[in-house]
Design a protein around this motif. Structure first.
Motif, PDB file in Angstrom:
ATOM      1  N   SER A 400     -16.712  37.582 -59.983  1.00 37.14           N
ATOM      2  CA  SER A 400     -17.635  38.287 -59.098  1.00 37.14           C
ATOM      3  C   SER A 400     -16.992  39.546 -58.529  1.00 37.14           C
ATOM      4  O   SER A 400     -17.631  40.604 -58.444  1.00 37.14           O
ATOM      5  N   ILE A 401     -15.706  39.448 -58.138  1.00 37.01           N
ATOM      6  CA  ILE A 401     -15.022  40.625 -57.616  1.00 37.01           C
ATOM      7  C   ILE A 401     -14.882  41.684 -58.697  1.00 37.01           C
ATOM      8  O   ILE A 401     -15.087  42.886 -58.454  1.00 37.01           O
ATOM      9  N   VAL A 402     -14.535  41.263 -59.910  1.00 34.38           N
ATOM     10  CA  VAL A 402     -14.432  42.234 -61.010  1.00 34.38           C
ATOM     11  C   VAL A 402     -15.766  42.941 -61.227  1.00 34.38           C
ATOM     12  O   VAL A 402     -15.827  44.166 -61.396  1.00 34.38           O
ATOM     13  N   ASN A 403     -16.872  42.177 -61.192  1.00 36.40           N
ATOM     14  CA  ASN A 403     -18.185  42.776 -61.379  1.00 36.40           C
ATOM     15  C   ASN A 403     -18.542  43.726 -60.234  1.00 36.40           C
ATOM     16  O   ASN A 403     -19.180  44.763 -60.464  1.00 36.40           O
ATOM     17  N   ILE A 404     -18.120  43.389 -59.010  1.00 33.67           N
ATOM     18  CA  ILE A 404     -18.357  44.297 -57.876  1.00 33.67           C
ATOM     19  C   ILE A 404     -17.596  45.606 -58.082  1.00 33.67           C
ATOM     20  O   ILE A 404     -18.109  46.706 -57.879  1.00 33.67           O
TER      21      ILE A 404
END
Length: 410
Positions: A400-404
């Motif tokens: 999720s952080i990578v996608n953000i």
């Protein structure tokens, strides 16, 4: 843990009709009954489990397929009695009520969950998704989850089932079926508290939980409070809210408060608690305060982050003159699962900003990885590391952080 002020008169207060009952959950001061109860073999356990009423029909498939599907708040309707019998209908109910329960910290790979609010202490359970038509929750064997305040010490919570083929009662694990978004404690297993686990004669302590209690979803139960007293664990399921003035309201504080506890958030991730009356008894109002080994009483304070608050000292509930009190409890932690605490001077953190530096970057990924490896703990985080709300910090949160960072998520 210092208990010298926790005197007999205070115990009488807890017994009075005007006082909040301080026997915490299933705990009780006097033995309920003496019974011949034996330890079940696996074969007897299965026979007892299958001798209950038919499980949910096959068309009532549970929506739960993994442990994290069970995470959330519940209301548990229960009945208590003072003994066990071959049939629940054969013994009268003494007390009926509803308890707030929270399931949290699910681990899908281990198929495990934590449950707070049913007993004095949070307990661990595993979920069997394959053996039956619907999932079966199996509580860990022999949790010490009940405390007797008069005699001091912990008591084992155990299931007890009647095996008609041998006309005997047997200790068995506590179990619950999951179906149609509800959780039902197995309908032929009593829940008792015992001081020791052994074959033969056993003394049951306190109220006995009749079989078949039903847990139904309750979105208002969104937090958990945990602490230690006299070297034993305690926990309660909470309703937490915060307004625009940085005032946090906590209901069901320590599972004894009849009034909400008001916690005022301050700059620098600090907080102070109002000296609210937790409950009233024959000897006066028992007011929430901090305390120490010198038996001094003061306004309770602590520190926090976006998803938890921790007291900086021991705490108690005390009558103004200090003669009667709840006992010296170790620092507590309150966790808020479904929202975030916001402190003065702190803008609402961006999702994924775990270290609180205002940006979502590789530092946040490193912090999550350290959490997963056990090199950091939740108290080291400023932002919430549980990005997808499943109460687990794992690779999905890292993704999720990578996608953000890539602009694929907000």
């Amino acid at each position: 843990m210092k208990k010298s002020l926790f005197c007999f008169v205070m115990l009488v207060v807890a017994m009075s009709a005007a006082a909040v009952q301080l026997d915490r959950g299933l705990g009780q001061q006097m033995p309920a009954a003496i019974r011949q109860i034996h330890e079940a073999t696996p074969e007897v356990e299965q026979a007892i489990l299958h001798s209950g009423k038919a499980r949910a029909p096959r068309y009532l498939k549970s929506p739960a397929t993994k442990a994290s599907d069970l995470v959330g708040g519940y209301s548990c309707a229960y009945n208590w009695t003072d003994d066990i019998a071959t049939s629940p209908d054969a013994i009268a109910t003494l007390v009926s009520g509803t308890k707030s329960v929270r399931i949290y910290d699910a681990n899908d790979s281990q198929k495990s969950i934590m449950i707070a609010g049913l007993f004095d202490a949070p307990v661990r359970a595993t979920v069997d998704f394959t053996s039956y038509d619907v999932p079966l929750i199996v509580f860990d064997a022999n949790p010490i989850a009940t405390y007797d305040q008069y005699n001091g010490g912990g008591y084992y919570n155990r299931g007890v089932g009647y095996y008609a083929a041998q006309d005997r009662f047997y200790f068995t694990q506590i179990r619950a079926w999951v179906y149609d978004n509800e959780i039902e404690l197995v309908d032929n297993i009593w829940i008792v508290s015992v001081a020791t686990i052994s074959g033969g004669t056993n003394t049951l302590w306190g109220y006995v939980w009749k079989p078949g209690s039903l847990m139904t979803p309750n979105d208002q139960v969104n937090g958990v409070m945990t602490y230690h007293y006299d070297n034993f664990d305690f926990g309660s399921a909470l309703h937490i809210s915060q307004n625009a003035s940085y005032v946090v309201t906590v209901d069901n504080f320590a599972d004894v408060a009849v009034n909400p506890v008001i916690i005022r958030l301050k700059a620098g991730n600090k907080w102070v608690a109002d000296q609210v009356t937790l409950y009233s008894g024959e000897y006066g109002d028992y007011i929430l305060k901090g305390t120490n080994d010198d038996k001094e009483f003061f306004q309770l304070a602590g520190t926090g982050n976006s998803f938890s608050l921790t007291s900086s000292s021991d705490w108690t509930a005390v009558v103004d003159n200090g003669e009667f009190w709840f006992g010296q409890c170790e620092p507590f932690t309150i966790r808020w699962f479904d929202d975030q605490f916001v402190f003065p001077g702190q803008t609402q953190l961006k999702p994924g900003d775990i270290d609180g530096n205002g940006t979502v970057d590789v530092n946040d990924i490193n912090m999550l990885i350290n959490l997963m490896l056990g090199k950091a703990s939740a108290v080291d985080c400023v932002g919430n590391p549980d990005l997808n709300g499943d109460s687990i910090t794992d690779v999905t949160d890292v993704n999720s952080i990578v996608n953000i960072m890539l602009g694929k998520e907000n």
